[in-house]
Design an enzyme around this catalytic site. Structure first.
Site, mmCIF file in Angstrom:
data_model
loop_
_atom_site.group_PDB
_atom_site.id
_atom_site.type_symbol
_atom_site.label_atom_id
_atom_site.label_comp_id
_atom_site.label_asym_id
_atom_site.label_seq_id
_atom_site.Cartn_x
_atom_site.Cartn_y
_atom_site.Cartn_z
ATOM 1 N N GLU A 45 0.832 -1.206 0.000
ATOM 2 C CA GLU A 45 0.000 0.000 0.000
ATOM 3 C C GLU A 45 0.869 1.260 0.000
ATOM 4 O O GLU A 45 1.825 1.378 0.791
ATOM 5 C CB GLU A 45 -0.896 -0.011 1.243
ATOM 6 C CG GLU A 45 -1.781 1.199 1.410
ATOM 7 C CD GLU A 45 -2.652 1.117 2.654
ATOM 8 O OE1 GLU A 45 -3.625 1.883 2.740
ATOM 9 O OE2 GLU A 45 -2.363 0.283 3.544
ATOM 10 N N LYS A 114 -9.197 2.435 -2.706
ATOM 11 C CA LYS A 114 -9.510 1.883 -1.386
ATOM 12 C C LYS A 114 -10.934 2.265 -0.973
ATOM 13 O O LYS A 114 -11.302 3.448 -1.006
ATOM 14 C CB LYS A 114 -8.496 2.390 -0.352
ATOM 15 C CG LYS A 114 -8.536 1.692 1.000
ATOM 16 C CD LYS A 114 -7.339 2.134 1.847
ATOM 17 C CE LYS A 114 -7.275 1.421 3.177
ATOM 18 N NZ LYS A 114 -6.073 1.814 3.963
ATOM 19 N N CYS A 150 -5.544 -3.046 2.099
ATOM 20 C CA CYS A 150 -5.437 -3.083 3.563
ATOM 21 C C CYS A 150 -6.781 -3.214 4.272
ATOM 22 O O CYS A 150 -7.326 -4.295 4.393
ATOM 23 C CB CYS A 150 -4.655 -1.866 4.050
ATOM 24 S SG CYS A 150 -3.875 -2.126 5.675
#
Length: 553
Positions: A45, A114, A150
């Site tokens: 990330e 994300k 994540c």
């Protein structure tokens, strides 16, 4: 369309803001992956910008620099080598996203943003990033990669959406920091996603220290049957080469690859402290560290961590005795320095104490001695350490532990002087445990000597600040095993008084510790950063008001 795929998982140590340096790491890893005939090389990330970039990410110049660097990397994939999957900040239609980009055949082949932005503890991505839509899979060489970033793995909506839209493999790129007991929690979340979707899962994490955070790596691959197929090292850069094939049942399978040993308990805590300090010192360009070696256990353990992180040649220590310093403490400090391979200067503070007594005699006339005189000693030591730091360029390493900092058993501009603390998130009882552990254990990642590095007398003697005659910590504090349990209940668990008392603690003592914890907030706001090791470190994890009249009742 192919029914085989080679994916290299690159667990690197990026530096926030060093876009050129991070891209150099990416290029070197891609070359290594190309030599192993990888089809795809993946990174963590925000690997381009470093993670977490905090408000640096809001600078338009920084955003533009990251995007330009990504476009250069994309152009380089026209060479026929492996494609790249990486994390980077990315702008689209006036919004800034935490993005995963696929770079392939000279272009940016796919973008995913994300969805689950964390907004708790040390994370506040909601204030800097726009939320992405629920993603669909990314088509790559006959495999549909369900790319997540994540926190996307910690919720079920993202993996469910990817499964329903035809993903073959879940692929999670992460910037997930270490904290005690988090390894099992991560694995459990990953297993839950595999059970829900019936898909294999790749978990790729970064490694290294970034201010107070330490990223432990420990990347892994789970098969659709939940079996562990590959595992990278903890607290070290690593590359996992994974080979995938499409099974007769239509499920992609990963051949068993390397399974690096994972660290637990005190071993993991100590490695996190070593890596956190090493990267803080090296990434900020300090030549070394300076420690006041008192002969107590906190400074001894801090010195051991510093030597293991940096090597003895980059650690300076100094003893600063007063009239109250025992000969045993001087001997213990000297022995500890010798065991660690350090030279230790001695600068007595008594001349300065006498000068201050003379200077303040008229102002303090008629008033008995109290903690004021004790704090003057601590502050004189702080002045000496900071003067040596200015002259030598070495960063002062503070040695206060979490128990002391929680209740204010520390002196502003005295023993709190310094640039970093490896014990900031370590309770006193754990300080003892770690000291005993280090005397029995060693690892190749440590730059210090094997064997015992802390004298037994330092571990066994009662702790004392030695600021007045016959002083012991427990003159002012309850036994540390009591104090630490109460503090953990108050800080990590936010338990009400009644529940803490039910654990066997005196109600008046619990109320007193709560009061001390609240009253010391102003000190903690002025404390240096330090390695985060628990789920609730003092600092950004726990943001309490200084002006606060709410009390236990």
């Amino acid at each position: 369309m192919s029914d085989t795929l080679s994916i290299a998982l690159c667990q690197l140590n990026p530096t926030v803001g060093d876009i050129a340096g991070n891209c150099a790491l990416i290029r070197a890893a891609r070359s290594q992956a190309a030599a192993a005939d990888a089809d795809l090389v993946a990174f963590s990330e925000l690997a381009v910008s470093g993670y977490p970039p905090e408000d640096l990410i809001l600078k338009p110049m920084f955003q533009a620099a990251a995007e330009a660097a990504v476009r250069e990397l994309a152009a380089e994939t026209a060479d026929g080598g492996p494609a790249i999957l990486l994390g980077t900040p990315w702008r689209q239609e006036g919004k800034l996203y935490n993005a995963a980009l696929l770079l392939d055949r000279g272009e940016i082949a796919a973008r995913r943003y994300k969805y689950a932005l964390p907004n708790y503890g040390v994370f506040d991505e909601v204030r800097v990033f726009a939320q992405g839509p629920l993603p669909g899979p990314v088509a790559f060489r006959g495999c549909r990669l369900g790319v997540m970033i994540c926190e996307d793995m910690w919720v079920d909506e993202v993996s469910e959406c990817l499964m329903e839209s035809g993903a073959d493999v879940l692929m999670v790129i992460n910037g997930s920091p270490y904290e005690r007991d988090k390894t099992d929690l991560r694995l459990n979340r990953a297993v839950a996603r595999v059970i829900e979707t019936g898909l294999p899962l790749i978990y790729l994490n970064q490694v290294g220290g970034q201010d107070e955070l330490v990223f432990d790596g420990a990347s892994f691959v789970l098969g659709a049957d939940r079996s562990l197929r590959a595992q990278a090292a903890m607290f070290a850069e690593d590359m996992l080469s994974t080979q995938w094939s499409l099974g007769g049942d239509g499920v992609w399978q990963c051949q068993r690859a390397a399974l690096s040993p994972q660290l637990e308990g005190l071993r993991a805590l100590y490695h996190a402290m070593v890596l956190g300090l090493r990267d803080y010192v090296d990434k900020n360009g300090f030549p070394g560290v300076l420690i006041g070696l008192s002969g107590g256990i906190d400074s001894a353990l801090s010195a051991a961590v510093a030597v293991d992180a940096l090597g003895p040649e980059r650690v300076n220590c100094v003893r600063m005795p007063s009239r109250y310093t025992s000969q045993a403490s001087l001997d213990d400090g000297a022995e500890c320095a010798e065991m660690l391979g350090l030279t230790c200067e001695t600068i007595a503070i008594e001349p300065a104490v006498g000068a201050f007594e003379d200077m303040m005699a008229e102002a303090f006339a008629g008033r008995p001695a109290d903690t004021t005189e004790e704090n003057i000693q601590a502050r004189l030591r702080g002045v000496i350490l900071m003067a040596m730091s200015n002259k030598l360029g070495h960063m002062v390493l503070t040695t206060g532990n979490k128990s002391e900092m929680s209740v204010g058993y520390a002196t502003l501009y005295g023993d709190m002087c310094g640039g970093y603390s490896v014990l900031k998130d370590v309770y006193k009882c754990v300080v003892f445990d770690l000291s005993r552990w280090r005397n029995q254990q060693w690892a190749s990642a440590f730059k210090g000597p094997e064997g015992r590095v802390i004298p037994e007398n330092i571990i066994t003697k009662p702790p004392s600040a030695e600021l007045r005659p016959d002083q012991l910590d427990q003159d002012s504090l309850p036994p540390y095993e009591v104090l630490d349990d109460i503090l953990e209940c108050l800080i990590e668990k936010e338990m009400p008084v009644a529940e803490i008392v039910a654990r066997g603690h005196d109600e008046a003592m619990v109320a007193r510790i709560w009061h001390m914890l609240d009253m010391a907030e102003y000190k903690r706001r002025q404390a240096p950063p330090g390695v985060k090791l628990t789920g609730r470190a003092l600092g950004r994890d726990r943001r309490y008001p200084i002006t606060n009249r709410f009390r236990a009742s």
